[in-house]
Design a protein around this motif. Structure first.
Motif, PDB file in Angstrom:
ATOM      1  N   ALA A  82      36.028 -44.434  29.511  1.00 40.85           N
ATOM      2  CA  ALA A  82      34.835 -45.024  28.900  1.00 40.85           C
ATOM      3  C   ALA A  82      33.967 -43.954  28.250  1.00 40.85           C
ATOM      4  N   THR A  83      33.862 -42.801  28.894  1.00 39.72           N
ATOM      5  CA  THR A  83      33.067 -41.704  28.338  1.00 39.72           C
ATOM      6  C   THR A  83      33.674 -41.194  27.038  1.00 39.72           C
ATOM      7  N   CYS A  84      35.002 -41.073  27.000  1.00 40.02           N
ATOM      8  CA  CYS A  84      35.669 -40.651  25.761  1.00 40.02           C
ATOM      9  C   CYS A  84      35.357 -41.622  24.624  1.00 40.02           C
ATOM     10  N   LEU A  85      35.333 -42.904  24.940  1.00 39.91           N
ATOM     11  CA  LEU A  85      35.123 -43.922  23.922  1.00 39.91           C
ATOM     12  C   LEU A  85      33.705 -43.889  23.355  1.00 39.91           C
ATOM     13  N   ILE A  86      32.722 -43.640  24.213  1.00 39.81           N
ATOM     14  CA  ILE A  86      31.328 -43.698  23.751  1.00 39.81           C
ATOM     15  C   ILE A  86      30.756 -42.339  23.383  1.00 39.81           C
ATOM     16  N   ALA A  87      31.476 -41.247  23.683  1.00 40.06           N
ATOM     17  CA  ALA A  87      30.946 -39.906  23.415  1.00 40.06           C
ATOM     18  C   ALA A  87      30.564 -39.690  21.953  1.00 40.06           C
ATOM     19  N   PRO A  88      31.396 -40.098  20.971  1.00 38.37           N
ATOM     20  CA  PRO A  88      30.991 -39.895  19.570  1.00 38.37           C
ATOM     21  C   PRO A  88      29.699 -40.623  19.222  1.00 38.37           C
ATOM     22  N   LEU A  89      29.553 -41.869  19.668  1.00 41.62           N
ATOM     23  CA  LEU A  89      28.327 -42.611  19.382  1.00 41.62           C
ATOM     24  C   LEU A  89      27.130 -41.947  20.044  1.00 41.62           C
ATOM     25  N   ALA A  90      27.287 -41.510  21.293  1.00 42.17           N
ATOM     26  CA  ALA A  90      26.182 -40.850  21.989  1.00 42.17           C
ATOM     27  C   ALA A  90      25.748 -39.586  21.247  1.00 42.17           C
ATOM     28  N   GLY A  91      26.719 -38.812  20.763  1.00 38.92           N
ATOM     29  CA  GLY A  91      26.388 -37.613  20.004  1.00 38.92           C
ATOM     30  C   GLY A  91      25.707 -37.925  18.687  1.00 38.92           C
ATOM     31  N   LEU A  92      26.183 -38.966  18.002  1.00 37.88           N
ATOM     32  CA  LEU A  92      25.574 -39.366  16.734  1.00 37.88           C
ATOM     33  C   LEU A  92      24.147 -39.850  16.934  1.00 37.88           C
ATOM     34  N   VAL A  93      23.914 -40.604  18.010  1.00 40.98           N
ATOM     35  CA  VAL A  93      22.556 -41.047  18.314  1.00 40.98           C
ATOM     36  C   VAL A  93      21.641 -39.846  18.524  1.00 40.98           C
ATOM     37  N   LEU A  94      22.136 -38.853  19.240  1.00 37.91           N
ATOM     38  CA  LEU A  94      21.348 -37.641  19.467  1.00 37.91           C
ATOM     39  C   LEU A  94      20.986 -36.972  18.146  1.00 37.91           C
ATOM     40  N   LEU A  95      21.974 -36.804  17.255  1.00 41.60           N
ATOM     41  CA  LEU A  95      21.720 -36.131  15.980  1.00 41.60           C
ATOM     42  C   LEU A  95      20.784 -36.934  15.084  1.00 41.60           C
ATOM     43  N   ARG A  96      20.863 -38.250  15.159  1.00 42.30           N
ATOM     44  CA  ARG A  96      20.065 -39.094  14.274  1.00 42.30           C
ATOM     45  C   ARG A  96      18.656 -39.324  14.785  1.00 42.30           C
ATOM     46  N   GLN A  97      18.504 -39.415  16.095  1.00 37.71           N
ATOM     47  CA  GLN A  97      17.237 -39.875  16.662  1.00 37.71           C
ATOM     48  C   GLN A  97      16.383 -38.780  17.286  1.00 37.71           C
ATOM     49  N   VAL A  98      17.009 -37.706  17.758  1.00 40.46           N
ATOM     50  CA  VAL A  98      16.243 -36.658  18.440  1.00 40.46           C
ATOM     51  C   VAL A  98      15.624 -35.732  17.404  1.00 40.46           C
ATOM     52  N   THR A  99      14.323 -35.678  17.392  1.00 41.23           N
ATOM     53  CA  THR A  99      13.603 -34.825  16.450  1.00 41.23           C
ATOM     54  C   THR A  99      12.602 -33.974  17.220  1.00 41.23           C
ATOM     55  N   HIS A 100      12.101 -32.970  16.551  1.00 41.56           N
ATOM     56  CA  HIS A 100      11.059 -32.104  17.123  1.00 41.56           C
ATOM     57  C   HIS A 100      11.519 -31.431  18.415  1.00 41.56           C
ATOM     58  N   VAL A 101      12.789 -31.060  18.457  1.00 44.58           N
ATOM     59  CA  VAL A 101      13.292 -30.238  19.562  1.00 44.58           C
ATOM     60  C   VAL A 101      13.685 -28.884  18.998  1.00 44.58           C
ATOM     61  N   SER A 102      13.497 -27.858  19.788  1.00 41.81           N
ATOM     62  CA  SER A 102      13.838 -26.515  19.303  1.00 41.81           C
ATOM     63  C   SER A 102      14.420 -25.671  20.431  1.00 41.81           C
ATOM     64  N   PRO A 103      15.624 -26.035  20.920  1.00 44.05           N
ATOM     65  CA  PRO A 103      16.282 -25.198  21.921  1.00 44.05           C
ATOM     66  C   PRO A 103      16.703 -23.868  21.287  1.00 44.05           C
ATOM     67  N   PRO A 104      17.057 -22.885  22.102  1.00 42.83           N
ATOM     68  CA  PRO A 104      17.525 -21.614  21.529  1.00 42.83           C
ATOM     69  C   PRO A 104      18.695 -21.839  20.575  1.00 42.83           C
ATOM     70  N   ALA A 105      18.629 -21.196  19.432  1.00 45.69           N
ATOM     71  CA  ALA A 105      19.675 -21.375  18.426  1.00 45.69           C
ATOM     72  C   ALA A 105      20.981 -20.772  18.919  1.00 45.69           C
ATOM     73  N   MET A 106      22.063 -21.494  18.727  1.00 40.02           N
ATOM     74  CA  MET A 106      23.394 -20.972  19.049  1.00 40.02           C
ATOM     75  C   MET A 106      23.918 -20.221  17.837  1.00 40.02           C
ATOM     76  N   ARG A 107      23.947 -18.909  17.938  1.00 43.77           N
ATOM     77  CA  ARG A 107      24.447 -18.083  16.844  1.00 43.77           C
ATOM     78  C   ARG A 107      25.799 -17.491  17.240  1.00 43.77           C
ATOM     79  N   ARG A 108      26.202 -16.423  16.550  1.00 40.45           N
ATOM     80  CA  ARG A 108      27.559 -15.912  16.770  1.00 40.45           C
ATOM     81  C   ARG A 108      27.807 -15.458  18.192  1.00 40.45           C
TER      82      ARG A 108
END
Length: 242
Positions: free
Chosen positions: A195-221
């Motif tokens: 079930a987690t495999c099935l919904i993981a893409p949607l959960a990630g897309l929701v995060l990218l679309r809806q989560v704003t004004h967050v500033s965690p440490p940048a993942m660089r090289r």
């Protein structure tokens, strides 16, 4: 979330994308904690978020720089290939019965396939075809196999489409996770993992679309080094525990 909503292309650092990468890393560490010698089988379920979210991060980066310089994507591929080699020994030291390569070769091939679909040049399409052929021939040696290589492309296809298209990468993610074995086992952890495999893409897309004004440490090289490093740290933890 409206049916026609798509991923916004943000300029500069994307806090939601950095958050997605950190959560994917956390999910991966939780998944691998199952191998330190404690009874932690339940961590298999949150661990199923790691690979699709790393694939989603690849798709998001390609989406952001579609019209930008190609040098970014070649650097991206170069770092994946470099740490594929660096990580193999720590990976096999920690996962002693590993029957596949570490996950980075799968992500590197997936990047080539997704980029070939996006760029549409003869050179990029040729590299994508080679990547697909390698994935097909060496599927049993790749973590998450042939379908794992297809997952970044499946993620990319959803970016400009309504949210319900996330069922496509969800099904690809299920196919990449030995769904037959999980289904046949029939236990609760396996079913929740599917079930987690099935919904993981949607959960990630929701995060990218809806989560704003967050500033965690940048993942660089430097973040690439976290992959082999976490194997060594967990190996040390296992030696301490056992």
């Amino acid at each position: 979330m409206h049916g026609t909503e798509t991923i916004p292309v943000r300029r500069g650092r994307d806090g939601a994308l950095d958050l997605l990468k950190w959560l994917a890393l956390l999910s991966m560490v939780l998944d691998h904690l199952r191998y330190v010698g404690l009874s932690l089988d339940g961590l298999y379920v949150p661990g199923r978020l790691a690979f699709p979210w790393f694939c989603l991060a690849i798709a998001a980066n390609l989406h952001r720089v579609k019209a930008g310089p190609a040098t970014f994507q070649w650097r991206y591929l170069g770092w994946l290939l470099l740490f594929s080699v660096i990580s193999e020994v720590p990976y096999r030291m920690f996962i002693e019965d590993a029957d596949t390569l570490n996950v980075l070769p799968t992500l590197a091939l997936g990047l080539l396939v997704a980029r070939g679909w996006q760029q549409k040049t003869l050179f990029d399409r040729g590299l994508a075809l080679i990547a697909l052929l390698l994935a097909a021939v060496f599927s049993s040696s790749l973590m998450f196999g042939f379908f794992g290589v297809l997952l970044p492309l499946a993620m990319l296809l959803v970016f400009s489409r309504p949210w319900y298209f996330s069922v496509l990468p969800g099904l690809v993610c299920v196919a990449a996770n030995q769904w037959q074995v999980l289904l046949n086992s029939g236990n609760l952890v396996a079913m929740l993992g599917l079930a987690t495999c099935l919904i993981a893409p949607l959960a990630g897309l929701v995060l990218l679309r809806q989560v704003t004004h967050v500033s965690p440490p940048a993942m660089r090289r430097w973040a690439y080094a976290l992959y082999p490093a976490h194997f060594l740290l967990l190996l040390l933890l296992r030696k301490v525990i056992t």
